[in-house]
Design a protein around this motif. Structure first.
Motif, short mmCIF file in Angstrom:
data_model
loop_
_atom_site.label_atom_id
_atom_site.label_comp_id
_atom_site.label_asym_id
_atom_site.label_seq_id
_atom_site.Cartn_x
_atom_site.Cartn_y
_atom_site.Cartn_z
N GLN A 119 1.04 -1.28 -0.24
CA GLN A 119 0.22 0.12 0.28
C GLN A 119 0.73 1.55 0.03
N ALA A 120 1.48 1.34 -0.91
CA ALA A 120 2.55 2.43 -1.20
C ALA A 120 1.75 3.45 -1.68
N GLU A 121 2.72 5.29 -1.24
CA GLU A 121 2.07 6.10 -1.42
C GLU A 121 1.14 6.91 -2.39
N LYS A 122 2.45 5.99 -3.47
CA LYS A 122 1.75 6.25 -5.21
C LYS A 122 1.91 5.19 -5.92
N PRO A 123 0.61 5.30 -6.71
CA PRO A 123 0.59 3.75 -7.48
C PRO A 123 1.89 3.26 -8.49
#
Length: 480
Positions: free
Chosen positions: A97-101
């Motif tokens: 679940q990263a900050e950017k896709p």
């Protein structure tokens, strides 16, 4: 429904030190008596913090792979069907679940040298603890007295060896599941609305060849195309492989729709474009029957659970109100196939005997212990009456439905502890164990080949735990 990670922050290695800010490690500091924490009853005062009781665990380890993971799966391996000897090795796959896709990935990793206590009637003093790593700042040992800690049991430690490979993934991974019959094949739900099937065999083979000793290296990142992908009209979380028919899959989305995947070959699938429709809101979880290849169950934000037979059309064979709020998760008991467990947004847990559905009330157990949404629930693969639950209240609980209140045993226990342990009067006798220490718990799984081992994921990383009071469920053998 409680789904995403609240605060997506990439984990960083912790330096060893005092757990209390501004605290002193001086031996002349006054000693504060240990106090048993009662979840839901006691409150932390300013400057206070919880400390784990190491004697409660046979093994307890923590680790992270960078970005938090909302979902993961434990992979079946060839290291032994029933493993009881430490140290253990475990293979995982997880989605970030990263900050950017574009920063997201599917992680394939091996954790080795998982150490712990040998199951013996009387613990041996001074046993070798070479597999325990004291790097993690959550360790209960700040005194450096390793022999004393061995006698007590494990504290939360960083695992000694872990090896990681990553496959790039566009978008956050909502849920990921490994095919039971072919563990190198996984299906991943993306927040883009895509469900993709991946072949991760090359990465698992590479991990199997890595040494179990030494310093872990930087994770290798690979670009790889999925074997197959299908686009839903909305994102989703529900997905499950059939335990009986290799390659058969169902996926459910937030648009109330469930799709059936039938394998055409080892690398291609036929997805029926006509969905199963029966819920009035988002489909949150799916579970295939452990005994009937054409039957699966679904649960929904509409508060209901539905039972489906794929031979009988696109409408449910049975449907019933399960909770007074969203039904977030459920688990079909593999050892007692008539039992279905479910967890709700209101914190309640219900156990149903599906044989009683026609009689109206099929609930055989109902618990209101948790006060926040249930995020994961799973029956033990080794004990038919046991299940584990995680909740947004940051508690992982283990339940044994075979337990009953024993006033004589409770009186004896209180006498031994000199009344220091005063549990709430309404504490369910079936509540076997409470694990805490993780923030924003999201998912848990039992290890099918290591009896008593549970792995959980949260916003701050993974825990591997083996509670000491469920050792009775382990196979008995004279070697231990």
């Amino acid at each position: 429904m409680t789904r995403g990670i609240k605060h997506r922050m990439k984990a960083k290695s912790k330096s060893k030190g005092s757990k209390k800010e501004g605290g002193s490690s001086s031996s002349s500091a006054p000693q504060i008596p240990a106090k048993v924490w009662q979840p839901g009853v006691d409150k932390l005062e300013e400057g206070e913090e919880l400390q784990c009781d190491p004697s409660a665990y046979n093994s307890l380890h923590g680790f992270h792979i960078g970005w938090p993971c909302l979902s993961f799966d434990i992979l079946r391996d060839s290291l032994g069907l029933v493993r009881t000897e430490f140290p253990h090795t475990v293979y995982f796959m997880a989605g970030t679940q990263a900050e950017k896709p574009s920063w997201n990935s599917i992680g394939i990793f091996k954790v080795s040298n998982i150490s712990g206590k040998r199951r013996e009637p009387v613990p041996k003093l001074g046993t070798d603890d070479s597999g325990m790593d004291d790097e993690d700042s959550d360790s209960d040992d700040d005194s450096g007295d390793e022999d004393e800690n061995d006698a007590q049991g494990p504290s939360l430690q960083a695992t000694s060896s872990s090896f990681l490979r990553k496959v790039t993934h566009q978008g956050c991974v909502n849920r990921i599941r490994s095919m039971p019959q072919n563990p190198h094949i996984c299906a991943a739900w993306a927040d883009t609305g895509l469900v993709q099937v991946w072949d991760l065999s090359s990465h698992l083979n590479a991990l199997a060849e890595t040494e179990t000793e030494g310093v872990e290296g930087v994770a290798a990142v690979f670009n790889q195309d999925p074997l197959y992908k299908f686009k839903h009209k909305d994102e989703g979380y529900a997905i499950d492989w059939s335990p009986l028919v290799p390659g058969r899959l169902v996926s459910g989305d937030c648009n109330n729709s469930i799709y059936l995947w039938e394998p055409k070959s080892a690398t291609t699938w036929n997805v029926d474009n006509a969905p199963f429709i029966g819920h009035a809101a988002s489909v949150e979880d799916l579970q295939w029957s452990p005994t009937e290849p054409h039957v699966f169950a679904s649960c929904s934000v509409d508060g209901s659970i539905a039972i489906w037979d794929i031979r009988l059309g696109k409408s449910p064979a049975a449907s019933f109100k399960a909770h007074n709020a969203d039904v977030n998760v459920m688990s079909w008991n593999r050892l007692a196939s008539c039992m279905l467990a479910s967890g709700s947004d209101d914190g309640t847990i219900s156990i149903r005997d599906l044989r009683l559905l026609k009689e109206g009330d099929s609930v055989v157990a109902h618990f209101e212990y948790h006060k926040h949404p249930i995020t994961s629930i799973e029956w033990s693969p080794h004990e038919a009456s046991s299940l584990a639950v995680s909740s947004s209240d940051n508690q992982l609980t283990i339940w044994d439905l075979s337990l009953e209140k024993d006033e004589e045993e409770e009186a004896e226990f209180k006498a031994k502890t000199k009344e220091h342990v005063n549990a709430p009067e309404d504490l369910p006798p079936q509540l076997l164990f409470i694990h805490q220490g993780q923030k924003d718990l999201k998912e848990l799984h039992w290890h099918a080949q290591i009896p008593g081992m549970i792995v959980s994921t949260a916003a701050d990383g993974f825990n591997i735990l083996m509670p000491s009071n469920i050792q009775s469920t382990l196979p008995s053998d004279g070697a231990l």
